[in-house]
Write a protein that holds these residues in place. Sequence first.
Motif, PDB file in Angstrom:
ATOM      1  N   ALA A 109       0.815  -1.212   0.000  1.00  0.00           N
ATOM      2  CA  ALA A 109       0.000   0.000   0.000  1.00  0.00           C
ATOM      3  C   ALA A 109       0.850   1.264   0.000  1.00  0.00           C
ATOM      4  N   GLY A 110       2.165   1.112   0.152  1.00  0.00           N
ATOM      5  CA  GLY A 110       3.058   2.260   0.217  1.00  0.00           C
ATOM      6  C   GLY A 110       3.679   2.581  -1.125  1.00  0.00           C
ATOM      7  N   ARG A 111       4.809   3.261  -1.053  1.00  0.00           N
ATOM      8  CA  ARG A 111       5.466   3.694  -2.283  1.00  0.00           C
ATOM      9  C   ARG A 111       5.904   2.530  -3.146  1.00  0.00           C
ATOM     10  N   ALA A 112       6.298   1.445  -2.511  1.00  0.00           N
ATOM     11  CA  ALA A 112       6.818   0.309  -3.268  1.00  0.00           C
ATOM     12  C   ALA A 112       5.789  -0.225  -4.246  1.00  0.00           C
ATOM     13  N   GLY A 113       4.508  -0.047  -3.936  1.00  0.00           N
ATOM     14  CA  GLY A 113       3.464  -0.555  -4.809  1.00  0.00           C
ATOM     15  C   GLY A 113       3.518   0.024  -6.207  1.00  0.00           C
ATOM     16  N   ASN A 114       4.128   1.203  -6.379  1.00  0.00           N
ATOM     17  CA  ASN A 114       4.212   1.845  -7.688  1.00  0.00           C
ATOM     18  C   ASN A 114       5.609   1.786  -8.284  1.00  0.00           C
ATOM     19  N   TRP A 115       6.546   1.140  -7.588  1.00  0.00           N
ATOM     20  CA  TRP A 115       7.888   1.011  -8.145  1.00  0.00           C
ATOM     21  C   TRP A 115       7.876   0.098  -9.358  1.00  0.00           C
ATOM     22  N   GLU A 116       8.624   0.464 -10.368  1.00  0.00           N
ATOM     23  CA  GLU A 116       8.772  -0.432 -11.506  1.00  0.00           C
ATOM     24  C   GLU A 116       9.452  -1.713 -11.048  1.00  0.00           C
ATOM     25  N   GLY A 117       8.894  -2.832 -11.463  1.00  0.00           N
ATOM     26  CA  GLY A 117       9.462  -4.113 -11.083  1.00  0.00           C
ATOM     27  C   GLY A 117       8.866  -4.722  -9.832  1.00  0.00           C
ATOM     28  N   PHE A 118       8.019  -3.959  -9.112  1.00  0.00           N
ATOM     29  CA  PHE A 118       7.442  -4.479  -7.860  1.00  0.00           C
ATOM     30  C   PHE A 118       6.097  -5.134  -8.148  1.00  0.00           C
ATOM     31  N   VAL A 119       5.841  -6.250  -7.469  1.00  0.00           N
ATOM     32  CA  VAL A 119       4.543  -6.907  -7.563  1.00  0.00           C
ATOM     33  C   VAL A 119       4.186  -7.456  -6.187  1.00  0.00           C
ATOM     34  N   GLY A 120       2.906  -7.364  -5.813  1.00  0.00           N
ATOM     35  CA  GLY A 120       2.459  -7.949  -4.559  1.00  0.00           C
ATOM     36  C   GLY A 120       2.324  -9.459  -4.717  1.00  0.00           C
ATOM     37  N   ILE A 121       2.961 -10.201  -3.830  1.00  0.00           N
ATOM     38  CA  ILE A 121       2.901 -11.659  -3.896  1.00  0.00           C
ATOM     39  C   ILE A 121       2.571 -12.195  -2.508  1.00  0.00           C
ATOM     40  N   VAL A 205       0.423 -14.208 -15.375  1.00  0.00           N
ATOM     41  CA  VAL A 205       1.637 -13.467 -15.737  1.00  0.00           C
ATOM     42  C   VAL A 205       1.404 -11.990 -15.483  1.00  0.00           C
ATOM     43  N   TYR A 206       2.407 -11.324 -14.926  1.00  0.00           N
ATOM     44  CA  TYR A 206       2.271  -9.895 -14.613  1.00  0.00           C
ATOM     45  C   TYR A 206       3.463  -9.127 -15.173  1.00  0.00           C
ATOM     46  N   ASN A 207       3.171  -8.086 -15.930  1.00  0.00           N
ATOM     47  CA  ASN A 207       4.200  -7.178 -16.434  1.00  0.00           C
ATOM     48  C   ASN A 207       4.336  -6.017 -15.451  1.00  0.00           C
ATOM     49  N   ALA A 208       5.395  -6.023 -14.659  1.00  0.00           N
ATOM     50  CA  ALA A 208       5.600  -4.991 -13.638  1.00  0.00           C
ATOM     51  C   ALA A 208       6.383  -3.805 -14.170  1.00  0.00           C
ATOM     52  N   ARG A 209       6.608  -3.767 -15.465  1.00  0.00           N
ATOM     53  CA  ARG A 209       7.345  -2.646 -16.046  1.00  0.00           C
ATOM     54  C   ARG A 209       6.410  -1.475 -16.328  1.00  0.00           C
ATOM     55  N   HIS A 210       7.008  -0.326 -16.595  1.00  0.00           N
ATOM     56  CA  HIS A 210       6.244   0.863 -16.954  1.00  0.00           C
ATOM     57  C   HIS A 210       6.116   1.009 -18.472  1.00  0.00           C
ATOM     58  N   ASP A 211       6.521  -0.012 -19.203  1.00  0.00           N
ATOM     59  CA  ASP A 211       6.392  -0.001 -20.654  1.00  0.00           C
ATOM     60  C   ASP A 211       5.913  -1.377 -21.104  1.00  0.00           C
ATOM     61  N   PRO A 212       5.363  -1.473 -22.328  1.00  0.00           N
ATOM     62  CA  PRO A 212       4.860  -2.758 -22.807  1.00  0.00           C
ATOM     63  C   PRO A 212       5.988  -3.768 -22.999  1.00  0.00           C
ATOM     64  N   VAL A 213       5.627  -5.041 -23.030  1.00  0.00           N
ATOM     65  CA  VAL A 213       6.579  -6.099 -23.350  1.00  0.00           C
ATOM     66  C   VAL A 213       6.055  -6.874 -24.554  1.00  0.00           C
ATOM     67  N   GLU A 214       6.980  -7.387 -25.346  1.00  0.00           N
ATOM     68  CA  GLU A 214       6.637  -8.173 -26.524  1.00  0.00           C
ATOM     69  C   GLU A 214       7.511  -9.417 -26.550  1.00  0.00           C
ATOM     70  N   GLY A 215       6.994 -10.445 -27.206  1.00  0.00           N
ATOM     71  CA  GLY A 215       7.804 -11.636 -27.427  1.00  0.00           C
ATOM     72  C   GLY A 215       7.652 -12.688 -26.351  1.00  0.00           C
ATOM     73  N   ASP A 216       8.666 -13.537 -26.245  1.00  0.00           N
ATOM     74  CA  ASP A 216       8.620 -14.675 -25.332  1.00  0.00           C
ATOM     75  C   ASP A 216       8.608 -14.209 -23.875  1.00  0.00           C
ATOM     76  N   LEU A 217       7.647 -14.736 -23.116  1.00  0.00           N
ATOM     77  CA  LEU A 217       7.527 -14.380 -21.694  1.00  0.00           C
ATOM     78  C   LEU A 217       8.162 -15.432 -20.791  1.00  0.00           C
ATOM     79  N   PHE A 218       7.919 -16.703 -21.086  1.00  0.00           N
ATOM     80  CA  PHE A 218       8.512 -17.794 -20.311  1.00  0.00           C
ATOM     81  C   PHE A 218       8.506 -19.042 -21.176  1.00  0.00           C
ATOM     82  N   ASP A 219       9.253 -20.051 -20.749  1.00  0.00           N
ATOM     83  CA  ASP A 219       9.205 -21.307 -21.471  1.00  0.00           C
ATOM     84  C   ASP A 219       9.060 -22.460 -20.494  1.00  0.00           C
ATOM     85  N   ILE A 220       8.485 -23.559 -21.001  1.00  0.00           N
ATOM     86  CA  ILE A 220       8.226 -24.740 -20.192  1.00  0.00           C
ATOM     87  C   ILE A 220       8.623 -25.971 -20.984  1.00  0.00           C
TER      88      ILE A 220
END
Length: 339
Positions: A109-121, A205-220
Amino acid sequence: CAENPGWRRYLADTCQRLIAETGADGIRIDEFGGASRICHSPHHPHPFSRPGHYSVFQAQAEASREIRQAMDQVDPSAILMTESPGIDVMWQYMDGALSYDLSTAAPTAGRAGNWEGFVGINFCRYYFPRYKFFDYAYSKHPEWRLFNGTGAYNRERFYSNHQLQIMKENSDAFGSLDPQPLIPTLQRMVYANKFPGPDKTIYTVYNARHDPVEGDLFDIEHEEGYHFVDLLSGRNVDATERNGRTAISLDMQPRAVACIAKLPKLIEFIPDESRLIISLARPLHDGSGMILVQGDKPYWKFKVEGDRYAATWPTYKRKPLFVKIYEAGRLVDAVMTER
Protein backbone atom coordinates in the motif's frame (compact mmCIF):
# COMPACT_ATOMS: atom_id res chain seq x y z
CA CYS A 1 -8.36 -11.46 26.05
CA ALA A 2 -7.67 -14.73 24.21
CA GLU A 3 -5.45 -15.87 27.08
CA ASN A 4 -8.52 -16.03 29.32
CA PRO A 5 -9.65 -19.70 29.32
CA GLY A 6 -13.19 -18.66 30.20
CA TRP A 7 -13.42 -16.40 27.15
CA ARG A 8 -12.01 -19.10 24.86
CA ARG A 9 -14.52 -21.62 26.22
CA TYR A 10 -17.40 -19.16 25.72
CA LEU A 11 -16.29 -18.48 22.15
CA ALA A 12 -16.04 -22.20 21.36
CA ASP A 13 -19.41 -22.98 22.96
CA THR A 14 -21.08 -20.12 21.07
CA CYS A 15 -19.72 -21.21 17.69
CA GLN A 16 -20.80 -24.78 18.39
CA ARG A 17 -24.32 -23.66 19.35
CA LEU A 18 -24.70 -21.45 16.28
CA ILE A 19 -23.80 -24.30 13.92
CA ALA A 20 -26.15 -26.66 15.74
CA GLU A 21 -29.12 -24.26 15.92
CA THR A 22 -28.91 -22.62 12.50
CA GLY A 23 -27.39 -25.31 10.32
CA ALA A 24 -25.02 -22.68 8.93
CA ASP A 25 -22.20 -24.04 6.79
CA GLY A 26 -19.58 -21.87 8.45
CA ILE A 27 -18.59 -19.03 10.76
CA ARG A 28 -16.21 -16.11 10.37
CA ILE A 29 -14.94 -14.64 13.63
CA ASP A 30 -14.55 -10.89 13.27
CA GLU A 31 -11.63 -9.02 14.90
CA PHE A 32 -9.73 -12.30 15.19
CA GLY A 33 -6.36 -13.17 13.71
CA GLY A 34 -5.10 -9.60 14.09
CA ALA A 35 -3.28 -7.56 16.66
CA SER A 36 -4.88 -6.42 19.90
CA ARG A 37 -3.89 -4.49 23.01
CA ILE A 38 -1.78 -5.97 25.80
CA CYS A 39 -3.99 -7.29 28.61
CA HIS A 40 -3.01 -6.28 32.14
CA SER A 41 -5.99 -7.89 33.90
CA PRO A 42 -5.10 -9.61 37.21
CA HIS A 43 -8.37 -11.57 37.16
CA HIS A 44 -7.35 -14.35 34.78
CA PRO A 45 -4.13 -16.17 33.91
CA HIS A 46 -1.82 -15.26 31.03
CA PRO A 47 -0.15 -18.58 30.21
CA PHE A 48 1.23 -17.43 26.85
CA SER A 49 3.05 -14.28 27.94
CA ARG A 50 4.81 -12.55 30.79
CA PRO A 51 3.08 -9.52 32.35
CA GLY A 52 3.14 -6.58 29.96
CA HIS A 53 4.28 -8.69 27.04
CA TYR A 54 2.47 -9.46 23.81
CA SER A 55 1.59 -13.04 22.86
CA VAL A 56 -1.91 -12.66 21.45
CA PHE A 57 -1.32 -14.88 18.42
CA GLN A 58 -0.22 -17.85 20.50
CA ALA A 59 -3.39 -17.44 22.56
CA GLN A 60 -5.52 -17.11 19.42
CA ALA A 61 -4.00 -20.32 18.08
CA GLU A 62 -5.18 -22.14 21.21
CA ALA A 63 -8.61 -20.52 20.87
CA SER A 64 -8.73 -21.66 17.22
CA ARG A 65 -8.04 -25.24 18.28
CA GLU A 66 -10.82 -25.15 20.90
CA ILE A 67 -13.34 -23.60 18.49
CA ARG A 68 -12.54 -26.08 15.72
CA GLN A 69 -12.85 -29.00 18.15
CA ALA A 70 -16.23 -27.75 19.40
CA MET A 71 -17.62 -27.17 15.88
CA ASP A 72 -16.43 -30.58 14.70
CA GLN A 73 -18.66 -32.24 17.26
CA VAL A 74 -21.66 -30.83 15.35
CA ASP A 75 -20.45 -30.59 11.74
CA PRO A 76 -16.82 -31.42 10.80
CA SER A 77 -17.39 -29.90 7.35
CA ALA A 78 -18.36 -26.47 8.72
CA ILE A 79 -16.06 -23.67 7.57
CA LEU A 80 -14.16 -21.62 10.14
CA MET A 81 -12.62 -18.30 9.12
CA THR A 82 -11.25 -15.16 10.76
CA GLU A 83 -10.96 -11.51 9.78
CA SER A 84 -7.15 -11.63 9.58
CA PRO A 85 -4.81 -14.58 9.01
CA GLY A 86 -2.90 -14.41 12.28
CA ILE A 87 -0.02 -16.91 12.30
CA ASP A 88 0.46 -20.21 10.51
CA VAL A 89 -0.08 -22.26 13.68
CA MET A 90 -3.73 -21.17 13.55
CA TRP A 91 -4.22 -22.36 9.98
CA GLN A 92 -4.29 -26.06 10.85
CA TYR A 93 -7.65 -25.35 12.52
CA MET A 94 -8.94 -22.70 10.08
CA ASP A 95 -10.18 -22.77 6.49
CA GLY A 96 -9.23 -19.23 5.55
CA ALA A 97 -9.33 -15.55 6.38
CA LEU A 98 -9.84 -12.10 4.99
CA SER A 99 -6.52 -10.57 4.04
CA TYR A 100 -5.10 -7.09 3.62
CA ASP A 101 -1.77 -8.28 2.24
CA LEU A 102 -2.37 -7.18 -1.36
CA SER A 103 -4.11 -3.91 -0.52
CA THR A 104 -3.52 -1.94 2.67
CA ALA A 105 -0.59 -3.81 4.22
CA ALA A 106 2.91 -2.39 3.84
CA PRO A 107 4.72 -2.35 1.52
CA THR A 108 2.00 -3.06 -1.09
CA ALA A 109 0.00 0.00 0.00
CA GLY A 110 3.06 2.26 0.22
CA ARG A 111 5.47 3.69 -2.28
CA ALA A 112 6.82 0.31 -3.27
CA GLY A 113 3.46 -0.55 -4.81
CA ASN A 114 4.21 1.84 -7.69
CA TRP A 115 7.89 1.01 -8.14
CA GLU A 116 8.77 -0.43 -11.51
CA GLY A 117 9.46 -4.11 -11.08
CA PHE A 118 7.44 -4.48 -7.86
CA VAL A 119 4.54 -6.91 -7.56
CA GLY A 120 2.46 -7.95 -4.56
CA ILE A 121 2.90 -11.66 -3.90
CA ASN A 122 1.14 -13.63 -1.16
CA PHE A 123 3.62 -16.44 -0.54
CA CYS A 124 1.46 -17.96 2.19
CA ARG A 125 -1.21 -18.65 -0.44
CA TYR A 126 1.26 -20.96 -2.22
CA TYR A 127 2.89 -22.67 0.75
CA PHE A 128 -0.40 -23.27 2.57
CA PRO A 129 -2.73 -23.95 -0.40
CA ARG A 130 -5.53 -25.51 1.68
CA TYR A 131 -5.89 -22.23 3.58
CA LYS A 132 -7.84 -19.67 1.52
CA PHE A 133 -7.14 -15.94 1.46
CA PHE A 134 -9.84 -13.40 0.52
CA ASP A 135 -8.44 -9.96 -0.25
CA TYR A 136 -10.56 -7.49 1.64
CA ALA A 137 -9.87 -3.87 0.83
CA TYR A 138 -9.43 -1.71 -2.26
CA SER A 139 -6.03 -2.04 -3.87
CA LYS A 140 -4.04 0.29 -6.10
CA HIS A 141 -3.34 -2.81 -8.17
CA PRO A 142 -6.42 -5.07 -8.24
CA GLU A 143 -4.68 -7.12 -10.95
CA TRP A 144 -2.43 -8.57 -8.22
CA ARG A 145 -5.45 -10.46 -6.88
CA LEU A 146 -5.88 -12.49 -10.06
CA PHE A 147 -2.11 -12.80 -10.40
CA ASN A 148 -2.06 -14.58 -7.01
CA GLY A 149 -5.29 -16.48 -7.57
CA THR A 150 -6.69 -15.36 -4.21
CA GLY A 151 -10.31 -14.82 -3.27
CA ALA A 152 -12.07 -11.48 -2.98
CA TYR A 153 -14.41 -10.01 -0.36
CA ASN A 154 -16.90 -7.11 -0.60
CA ARG A 155 -19.04 -6.64 -3.68
CA GLU A 156 -17.68 -3.21 -4.61
CA ARG A 157 -14.13 -4.64 -4.60
CA PHE A 158 -14.94 -7.98 -6.15
CA TYR A 159 -13.70 -9.61 -9.31
CA SER A 160 -15.38 -8.56 -12.54
CA ASN A 161 -17.92 -11.06 -13.86
CA HIS A 162 -15.44 -12.13 -16.52
CA GLN A 163 -12.63 -12.72 -14.02
CA LEU A 164 -14.97 -14.53 -11.65
CA GLN A 165 -16.05 -16.85 -14.47
CA ILE A 166 -12.40 -17.65 -15.18
CA MET A 167 -11.78 -18.45 -11.51
CA LYS A 168 -14.85 -20.70 -11.28
CA GLU A 169 -14.35 -22.66 -14.49
CA ASN A 170 -10.70 -23.27 -13.59
CA SER A 171 -11.13 -23.98 -9.89
CA ASP A 172 -9.47 -27.36 -10.48
CA ALA A 173 -6.26 -25.46 -11.29
CA PHE A 174 -6.52 -22.45 -8.97
CA GLY A 175 -7.41 -24.85 -6.16
CA SER A 176 -4.34 -26.99 -6.79
CA LEU A 177 -2.39 -28.20 -3.76
CA ASP A 178 0.83 -27.66 -5.72
CA PRO A 179 0.77 -24.02 -6.89
CA GLN A 180 4.19 -22.60 -7.76
CA PRO A 181 4.98 -18.88 -7.29
CA LEU A 182 7.43 -16.91 -9.39
CA ILE A 183 8.51 -19.52 -11.91
CA PRO A 184 11.45 -18.50 -14.17
CA THR A 185 10.60 -16.02 -16.94
CA LEU A 186 12.47 -14.75 -20.01
CA GLN A 187 11.91 -11.00 -19.55
CA ARG A 188 13.03 -8.67 -16.80
CA MET A 189 10.31 -7.47 -14.43
CA VAL A 190 7.85 -10.01 -15.84
CA TYR A 191 6.61 -12.52 -13.27
CA ALA A 192 4.61 -15.73 -13.56
CA ASN A 193 2.85 -18.18 -11.25
CA LYS A 194 1.82 -21.73 -12.08
CA PHE A 195 -1.43 -23.48 -11.08
CA PRO A 196 -1.45 -27.11 -12.31
CA GLY A 197 -4.76 -28.93 -12.78
CA PRO A 198 -5.55 -32.56 -13.59
CA ASP A 199 -5.38 -32.04 -17.37
CA LYS A 200 -4.53 -28.36 -17.80
CA THR A 201 -2.31 -25.68 -16.30
CA ILE A 202 -3.04 -22.00 -15.61
CA TYR A 203 -0.20 -19.46 -15.70
CA THR A 204 -0.85 -15.98 -14.34
CA VAL A 205 1.64 -13.47 -15.74
CA TYR A 206 2.27 -9.89 -14.61
CA ASN A 207 4.20 -7.18 -16.43
CA ALA A 208 5.60 -4.99 -13.64
CA ARG A 209 7.34 -2.65 -16.05
CA HIS A 210 6.24 0.86 -16.95
CA ASP A 211 6.39 0.00 -20.65
CA PRO A 212 4.86 -2.76 -22.81
CA VAL A 213 6.58 -6.10 -23.35
CA GLU A 214 6.64 -8.17 -26.52
CA GLY A 215 7.80 -11.64 -27.43
CA ASP A 216 8.62 -14.67 -25.33
CA LEU A 217 7.53 -14.38 -21.69
CA PHE A 218 8.51 -17.79 -20.31
CA ASP A 219 9.21 -21.31 -21.47
CA ILE A 220 8.23 -24.74 -20.19
CA GLU A 221 8.98 -28.34 -21.01
CA HIS A 222 7.37 -29.25 -24.33
CA GLU A 223 4.39 -31.58 -24.29
CA GLU A 224 2.49 -32.75 -27.36
CA GLY A 225 -1.27 -32.33 -27.70
CA TYR A 226 -1.63 -28.95 -25.95
CA HIS A 227 -2.13 -25.35 -26.99
CA PHE A 228 -2.30 -21.99 -25.17
CA VAL A 229 -4.86 -19.18 -24.85
CA ASP A 230 -5.13 -16.02 -22.78
CA LEU A 231 -8.44 -16.37 -20.97
CA LEU A 232 -8.56 -12.68 -20.02
CA SER A 233 -8.30 -11.24 -23.52
CA GLY A 234 -9.90 -14.20 -25.32
CA ARG A 235 -7.11 -14.78 -27.80
CA ASN A 236 -4.80 -17.57 -28.86
CA VAL A 237 -1.23 -17.45 -27.57
CA ASP A 238 1.79 -18.19 -29.73
CA ALA A 239 3.83 -21.19 -28.57
CA THR A 240 7.11 -22.17 -30.25
CA GLU A 241 9.03 -25.39 -29.63
CA ARG A 242 12.79 -25.04 -29.29
CA ASN A 243 15.09 -27.81 -28.10
CA GLY A 244 12.43 -29.64 -26.14
CA ARG A 245 11.04 -26.44 -24.60
CA THR A 246 7.90 -24.49 -25.49
CA ALA A 247 8.31 -20.69 -25.48
CA ILE A 248 5.12 -18.74 -24.68
CA SER A 249 4.83 -15.41 -26.47
CA LEU A 250 2.35 -12.62 -25.73
CA ASP A 251 2.32 -8.82 -25.94
CA MET A 252 1.42 -7.17 -22.62
CA GLN A 253 0.67 -3.59 -21.61
CA PRO A 254 2.37 -1.95 -18.61
CA ARG A 255 1.14 -3.12 -15.20
CA ALA A 256 -1.08 -5.72 -16.87
CA VAL A 257 -1.93 -9.30 -16.00
CA ALA A 258 -2.56 -12.25 -18.30
CA CYS A 259 -4.18 -15.59 -17.52
CA ILE A 260 -2.65 -18.13 -19.88
CA ALA A 261 -4.19 -21.59 -20.01
CA LYS A 262 -2.39 -24.68 -21.28
CA LEU A 263 -5.25 -26.82 -22.60
CA PRO A 264 -5.56 -30.15 -24.42
CA LYS A 265 -6.41 -29.82 -28.10
CA LEU A 266 -10.03 -30.95 -28.13
CA ILE A 267 -11.72 -28.42 -30.43
CA GLU A 268 -11.64 -28.67 -34.21
CA PHE A 269 -13.70 -26.30 -36.36
CA ILE A 270 -15.21 -27.91 -39.46
CA PRO A 271 -15.31 -25.40 -42.36
CA ASP A 272 -18.85 -24.42 -43.32
CA GLU A 273 -20.22 -21.20 -44.81
CA SER A 274 -23.52 -21.15 -42.96
CA ARG A 275 -22.92 -23.07 -39.75
CA LEU A 276 -20.53 -23.15 -36.83
CA ILE A 277 -19.51 -26.81 -36.58
CA ILE A 278 -17.36 -28.01 -33.69
CA SER A 279 -15.87 -31.48 -33.60
CA LEU A 280 -14.30 -32.65 -30.34
CA ALA A 281 -11.45 -35.13 -29.87
CA ARG A 282 -13.57 -37.08 -27.38
CA PRO A 283 -17.22 -37.18 -26.27
CA LEU A 284 -18.14 -35.10 -23.24
CA HIS A 285 -20.20 -35.99 -20.20
CA ASP A 286 -22.52 -33.08 -19.35
CA GLY A 287 -20.94 -30.97 -22.07
CA SER A 288 -21.65 -27.29 -22.70
CA GLY A 289 -20.13 -24.29 -24.37
CA MET A 290 -19.98 -20.51 -24.42
CA ILE A 291 -19.07 -17.99 -27.10
CA LEU A 292 -17.55 -14.66 -26.05
CA VAL A 293 -17.17 -11.53 -28.13
CA GLN A 294 -14.72 -8.67 -27.68
CA GLY A 295 -12.67 -11.01 -25.54
CA ASP A 296 -14.76 -10.95 -22.38
CA LYS A 297 -18.46 -10.55 -23.19
CA PRO A 298 -20.64 -13.70 -23.09
CA TYR A 299 -22.76 -13.84 -26.25
CA TRP A 300 -24.09 -17.36 -26.64
CA LYS A 301 -24.34 -20.49 -24.46
CA PHE A 302 -25.11 -23.97 -25.74
CA LYS A 303 -25.25 -27.66 -24.83
CA VAL A 304 -22.87 -30.22 -26.31
CA GLU A 305 -24.14 -33.75 -26.95
CA GLY A 306 -21.33 -36.27 -27.32
CA ASP A 307 -18.42 -35.01 -29.42
CA ARG A 308 -20.08 -32.61 -31.85
CA TYR A 309 -21.97 -29.31 -31.95
CA ALA A 310 -23.43 -27.44 -34.91
CA ALA A 311 -25.51 -24.27 -35.21
CA THR A 312 -26.10 -21.38 -37.56
CA TRP A 313 -23.26 -18.89 -37.37
CA PRO A 314 -23.93 -16.14 -34.79
CA THR A 315 -25.25 -12.93 -36.33
CA TYR A 316 -22.74 -10.90 -34.33
CA LYS A 317 -20.80 -8.90 -36.91
CA ARG A 318 -17.59 -8.26 -35.05
CA LYS A 319 -14.70 -10.68 -35.14
CA PRO A 320 -13.24 -12.81 -33.72
CA LEU A 321 -15.21 -15.19 -31.49
CA PHE A 322 -13.78 -16.96 -28.44
CA VAL A 323 -15.26 -20.43 -27.99
CA LYS A 324 -15.11 -22.22 -24.63
CA ILE A 325 -16.04 -25.86 -24.07
CA TYR A 326 -16.95 -27.26 -20.64
CA GLU A 327 -17.41 -30.67 -19.07
CA ALA A 328 -19.55 -30.63 -15.92
CA GLY A 329 -18.87 -26.88 -15.63
CA ARG A 330 -15.11 -27.27 -15.87
CA LEU A 331 -13.22 -25.65 -18.76
CA VAL A 332 -11.64 -28.33 -20.98
CA ASP A 333 -10.71 -26.28 -24.06
CA ALA A 334 -10.98 -22.79 -25.53
CA VAL A 335 -10.03 -21.36 -28.96
CA MET A 336 -10.37 -18.05 -30.76
CA THR A 337 -11.86 -18.39 -34.23
CA GLU A 338 -13.07 -16.24 -37.10
CA ARG A 339 -15.84 -17.09 -39.52
